[in-house]
Design a protein around this motif. Structure first.
Motif, PDB file in Angstrom:
ATOM      1  N   TYR A   1      -5.920  36.108 -23.065  1.00  0.00           N
ATOM      2  CA  TYR A   1      -5.648  35.721 -21.675  1.00  0.00           C
ATOM      3  C   TYR A   1      -5.194  36.910 -20.820  1.00  0.00           C
ATOM      4  N   LYS A   2      -4.678  37.943 -21.434  1.00  0.00           N
ATOM      5  CA  LYS A   2      -4.227  39.118 -20.692  1.00  0.00           C
ATOM      6  C   LYS A   2      -5.397  39.932 -20.131  1.00  0.00           C
ATOM      7  N   SER A   3      -6.602  39.628 -20.574  1.00  0.00           N
ATOM      8  CA  SER A   3      -7.758  40.389 -20.085  1.00  0.00           C
ATOM      9  C   SER A   3      -7.975  40.171 -18.588  1.00  0.00           C
ATOM     10  N   ASN A   4      -7.449  39.089 -18.043  1.00  0.00           N
ATOM     11  CA  ASN A   4      -7.560  38.844 -16.599  1.00  0.00           C
ATOM     12  C   ASN A   4      -6.783  39.866 -15.789  1.00  0.00           C
ATOM     13  N   ASP A   5      -5.765  40.461 -16.390  1.00  0.00           N
ATOM     14  CA  ASP A   5      -4.902  41.411 -15.697  1.00  0.00           C
ATOM     15  C   ASP A   5      -5.110  42.849 -16.179  1.00  0.00           C
ATOM     16  N   VAL A   6      -6.193  43.092 -16.900  1.00  0.00           N
ATOM     17  CA  VAL A   6      -6.403  44.404 -17.493  1.00  0.00           C
ATOM     18  C   VAL A   6      -6.537  45.479 -16.418  1.00  0.00           C
ATOM     19  N   LYS A   7      -5.962  46.618 -16.710  1.00  0.00           N
ATOM     20  CA  LYS A   7      -6.030  47.765 -15.802  1.00  0.00           C
ATOM     21  C   LYS A   7      -6.651  48.943 -16.544  1.00  0.00           C
ATOM     22  N   GLY A   8      -7.919  49.121 -16.396  1.00  0.00           N
ATOM     23  CA  GLY A   8      -8.595  50.281 -16.943  1.00  0.00           C
ATOM     24  C   GLY A   8      -8.989  50.150 -18.408  1.00  0.00           C
ATOM     25  N   VAL A   9      -9.695  51.156 -18.873  1.00  0.00           N
ATOM     26  CA  VAL A   9     -10.206  51.179 -20.239  1.00  0.00           C
ATOM     27  C   VAL A   9      -9.062  51.196 -21.249  1.00  0.00           C
ATOM     28  N   ALA A  10      -7.984  51.896 -20.939  1.00  0.00           N
ATOM     29  CA  ALA A  10      -6.837  51.924 -21.859  1.00  0.00           C
ATOM     30  C   ALA A  10      -6.278  50.520 -22.064  1.00  0.00           C
ATOM     31  N   GLY A  11      -6.255  49.727 -21.014  1.00  0.00           N
ATOM     32  CA  GLY A  11      -5.806  48.345 -21.132  1.00  0.00           C
ATOM     33  C   GLY A  11      -6.701  47.536 -22.061  1.00  0.00           C
ATOM     34  N   LEU A  12      -7.997  47.798 -21.998  1.00  0.00           N
ATOM     35  CA  LEU A  12      -8.933  47.126 -22.904  1.00  0.00           C
ATOM     36  C   LEU A  12      -8.683  47.569 -24.344  1.00  0.00           C
ATOM     37  N   GLY A  13      -8.342  48.835 -24.518  1.00  0.00           N
ATOM     38  CA  GLY A  13      -7.995  49.331 -25.854  1.00  0.00           C
ATOM     39  C   GLY A  13      -6.776  48.625 -26.417  1.00  0.00           C
ATOM     40  N   ILE A  14      -5.790  48.403 -25.576  1.00  0.00           N
ATOM     41  CA  ILE A  14      -4.580  47.694 -26.013  1.00  0.00           C
ATOM     42  C   ILE A  14      -4.941  46.266 -26.434  1.00  0.00           C
ATOM     43  N   ILE A  15      -5.754  45.603 -25.629  1.00  0.00           N
ATOM     44  CA  ILE A  15      -6.163  44.235 -25.961  1.00  0.00           C
ATOM     45  C   ILE A  15      -6.931  44.210 -27.283  1.00  0.00           C
ATOM     46  N   MET A  16      -7.794  45.183 -27.498  1.00  0.00           N
ATOM     47  CA  MET A  16      -8.572  45.212 -28.746  1.00  0.00           C
ATOM     48  C   MET A  16      -7.669  45.508 -29.943  1.00  0.00           C
ATOM     49  N   ALA A  17      -6.689  46.377 -29.779  1.00  0.00           N
ATOM     50  CA  ALA A  17      -5.744  46.658 -30.873  1.00  0.00           C
ATOM     51  C   ALA A  17      -4.943  45.398 -31.213  1.00  0.00           C
ATOM     52  N   GLN A  18      -4.552  44.657 -30.197  1.00  0.00           N
ATOM     53  CA  GLN A  18      -3.853  43.393 -30.430  1.00  0.00           C
ATOM     54  C   GLN A  18      -4.774  42.391 -31.124  1.00  0.00           C
ATOM     55  N   GLY A  19      -6.038  42.412 -30.759  1.00  0.00           N
ATOM     56  CA  GLY A  19      -7.027  41.551 -31.409  1.00  0.00           C
ATOM     57  C   GLY A  19      -7.188  41.902 -32.874  1.00  0.00           C
TER      58      GLY A  19
END
Length: 175
Positions: free
Chosen positions: A54-72
């Motif tokens: 659900y945090k992907s709606n508030d993602v800020k940049g590629v680094a944010g996507l990296g954080i989401i993927m690491a959490q995944g």
């Protein structure tokens, strides 16, 4: 969202325009996710894993996507860890007990140490460090499967976590 609010204040838009601007903001998040994921080895899975958070709606940049993927990765890695723990505790498959214990240790390390470090590296703007941690995860999962000559009791789970680690690695390389 701050950019949207600034634009609204300067242009004094009505509520209907606010809705259309908010939608445009969401579209740009989708565009970032799609553009980033197309540069990974598993684009469709990448989009799916990121959007599942659900945090992907508030993602800020590629680094944010990296954080989401690491959490995944952390989340998905719980499944093989739990399976191994239950099998070891129940005394199942004593013929491969050593291999299961080694893989369980690997997963504990990846979940509790490697991924938190990768997340910190993304937050601190150190993409090469995040890349190294993602690579460690990919190698760790691969080594787990190799211990069983590709026939582990958690092959499907290893394949999923390995896939996520490779996606994470590709995201880190984009920074």
């Amino acid at each position: 969202m701050a950019v949207v609010l600034v634009a609204l204040e300067s242009r004094r838009q009505d509520e209907q325009d606010v809705a259309s601007i908010a939608i445009a903001q969401g579209e740009s998040d989708d565009k970032l996710i799609t553009e980033t994921c197309t540069k990974t080895p598993y684009p469709a899975q990448c989009v799916s894993y990121i959007k599942a958070n659900y945090k992907s709606n508030d993602v800020k940049g590629v680094a944010g996507l990296g954080i989401i993927m690491a959490q995944g990765f952390q989340l998905k890695a719980e499944a093989p860890k739990d399976i191994l723990f239950k099998m070891i505790s129940a005394g199942k498959r004593p013929d491969i007990r050593f291999e299961m214990i080694a893989c369980l240790g690997n997963y504990n390390y990846l979940i509790d140490t490697t991924m938190p470090e990768a997340i910190d590296a993304f937050k601190l703007g150190k993409p090469r460090l995040a890349e190294a941690y993602a690579n460690t995860a990919a190698i760790g999962v691969s080594n787990c499967e190799k211990r069983f000559n590709g026939k582990s009791p958690i092959t499907n789970e290893n394949n999923i976590t390995h896939e996520i680690a490779l996606i994470l690695l590709a995201i880190a390389k984009q920074l």
